[in-house]
Design a protein around this motif. Sequence first.
Motif, PDB file in Angstrom:
ATOM      1  N   ARG A  77       0.838  -1.203   0.000  1.00  0.00           N
ATOM      2  CA  ARG A  77       0.000   0.000   0.000  1.00  0.00           C
ATOM      3  C   ARG A  77       0.877   1.259   0.000  1.00  0.00           C
ATOM      4  O   ARG A  77       0.607   2.214  -0.734  1.00  0.00           O
ATOM      5  CB  ARG A  77      -0.920  -0.009   1.229  1.00  0.00           C
ATOM      6  N   SER A  78       1.945   1.253   0.796  1.00  0.00           N
ATOM      7  CA  SER A  78       2.837   2.417   0.844  1.00  0.00           C
ATOM      8  C   SER A  78       3.501   2.652  -0.500  1.00  0.00           C
ATOM      9  O   SER A  78       3.667   3.793  -0.928  1.00  0.00           O
ATOM     10  CB  SER A  78       3.904   2.222   1.919  1.00  0.00           C
ATOM     11  N   GLU A 108       2.277   1.801  -3.405  1.00  0.00           N
ATOM     12  CA  GLU A 108       1.238   2.275  -4.328  1.00  0.00           C
ATOM     13  C   GLU A 108       0.965   3.768  -4.105  1.00  0.00           C
ATOM     14  O   GLU A 108       0.859   4.541  -5.064  1.00  0.00           O
ATOM     15  CB  GLU A 108      -0.041   1.438  -4.112  1.00  0.00           C
ATOM     16  N   GLU A 109       0.920   4.157  -2.807  1.00  0.00           N
ATOM     17  CA  GLU A 109       0.684   5.580  -2.494  1.00  0.00           C
ATOM     18  C   GLU A 109       1.838   6.444  -2.984  1.00  0.00           C
ATOM     19  O   GLU A 109       1.617   7.538  -3.513  1.00  0.00           O
ATOM     20  CB  GLU A 109       0.493   5.765  -0.979  1.00  0.00           C
ATOM     21  N   ARG A 125       1.541   6.923  -6.613  1.00  0.00           N
ATOM     22  CA  ARG A 125       0.488   7.880  -6.967  1.00  0.00           C
ATOM     23  C   ARG A 125       0.959   9.323  -6.718  1.00  0.00           C
ATOM     24  O   ARG A 125       0.702  10.207  -7.523  1.00  0.00           O
ATOM     25  CB  ARG A 125      -0.777   7.573  -6.157  1.00  0.00           C
ATOM     26  N   ARG A 126       1.661   9.515  -5.591  1.00  0.00           N
ATOM     27  CA  ARG A 126       2.167  10.856  -5.295  1.00  0.00           C
ATOM     28  C   ARG A 126       3.084  11.363  -6.399  1.00  0.00           C
ATOM     29  O   ARG A 126       2.990  12.497  -6.843  1.00  0.00           O
ATOM     30  CB  ARG A 126       2.970  10.843  -3.974  1.00  0.00           C
ATOM     31  N   SER A 133       6.167   5.943   3.452  1.00  0.00           N
ATOM     32  CA  SER A 133       5.009   6.824   3.581  1.00  0.00           C
ATOM     33  C   SER A 133       5.386   8.155   4.235  1.00  0.00           C
ATOM     34  O   SER A 133       4.633   9.117   4.153  1.00  0.00           O
ATOM     35  CB  SER A 133       3.902   6.135   4.374  1.00  0.00           C
ATOM     36  N   ARG A 167       8.066  12.475   1.266  1.00  0.00           N
ATOM     37  CA  ARG A 167       7.157  13.132   0.339  1.00  0.00           C
ATOM     38  C   ARG A 167       7.786  13.320  -1.033  1.00  0.00           C
ATOM     39  O   ARG A 167       7.168  13.086  -2.054  1.00  0.00           O
ATOM     40  CB  ARG A 167       6.738  14.493   0.901  1.00  0.00           C
TER      41      ARG A 167
END
Lengths: 54, 245
Positions: free
Chosen positions: A38-39, A41-42, A45-46, B231, B234
Motif C-alpha cells: 500500500r505504501s 502504491e501511495e 500515486r504521489r 510513507s 514526500r
Amino acid sequence: MSQFFEMGGYAAFVWPAYAVTLAAIVLNIVWARRALARSREEARRRLAVRGEGP
Amino acid sequence: MTWTWFHRLGSPPYVYALAARLTPWFAWPAALLIIGGLWGGLVLAPPDYQQGDGFRIIYVHAPSAWMSLMVYTTMAVAAAVGLIWRIKVAHAVAASCAPIGASFTFAALVTGALWGEPMWGTYWEWDPRLTSELILLFLYLGYMGLRAGLEDTQRSDRASAVLAVVGVVNVPIIHYSVTWWNSLHQAPSVMRLAKPTMAASMLVPLLMMLLGFTLFFGAVLLVRLRGEVLSRERSASWIREIVNV
C-alpha cells in the motif's frame, strides 16, 4: 497418530491455542506485506500527481 | 570510533535498503526455529507429570507473552529516541511495532485462557498478571487508534510516542505481577536469574520457539518499517527508483 491428536484429553485446549498463535503468525506476514504494498502504491500515486512518476 | 553508522541509520534510503537486505536473514532462521520448536514441543517432549499433554500450550503461550512485552519495550524505546532526537526513522520503527505486538498480546491472552480452563478451572480471572496483560492489549490498541485518528504524520508520531513511553511502566508490572501479588499464574520458570526449572527435553523446544518468535518479529518489523519509511517521504528522489522497480 490419533493418540497424538487427542493430546491426552487436552485436544480441545491445545489445538485451539496452537491455531490462534499460528493465525497470529500468518496474519502478521499478510498484513505486513499488504502495508508495504500500500505504501509503495501511495508513493507511486504521489509521484504521478507531481508529474514525476512512471 | 566513528558515529557514521549511527547517522546512516537516520537516513531513510539507507534504512529502506538495509531493511530489505536483512529481512531474509531473520525470516529463514525464524521459520526453521519455529518448525523445529513445534516438532520438539509437540512430538519429542514427554508429557508433563502433572499437566499431561496440556502443558504443551506453553510452546505457544510463553513465546506470545514474551513477544507482547519485548515488542512493547522496543516500541517504547524507539518512540523515546524519536521524541528526544527527532529521528523520523525511530518513529517509523515504533509505528511498525504496534500491530505486531497487539496480535501477539491477543494470542497470549487467548492461549492463556485455553490453558487456564483445564488447569485452574477458569478461562479468566481478574488476577494481577491477567489484568495487566489485558491493559497491555488496550495500550497497543490505544496507540494504534491514536495514530489512525491523527491525519498529520508528525503530530501522530509525537502524540503516539508519548503514549508509548508512558505506557512502558506497565511492562515491569506485568513481569513482576506474579511475585509482587498473589497470583493464579505461576512464577517464571525460564526468564529468571537462577537455573531454569525445566528438563532439557522440554526446555530446548521452548528456547527455540522464543528465539524463533523474536527473529520473526525482526522480519515482520523490517517489512513494515520499509512501508512506514516510504510513507513518511514526500519528495525524495530515491523513492522513484523504488516504486519503479
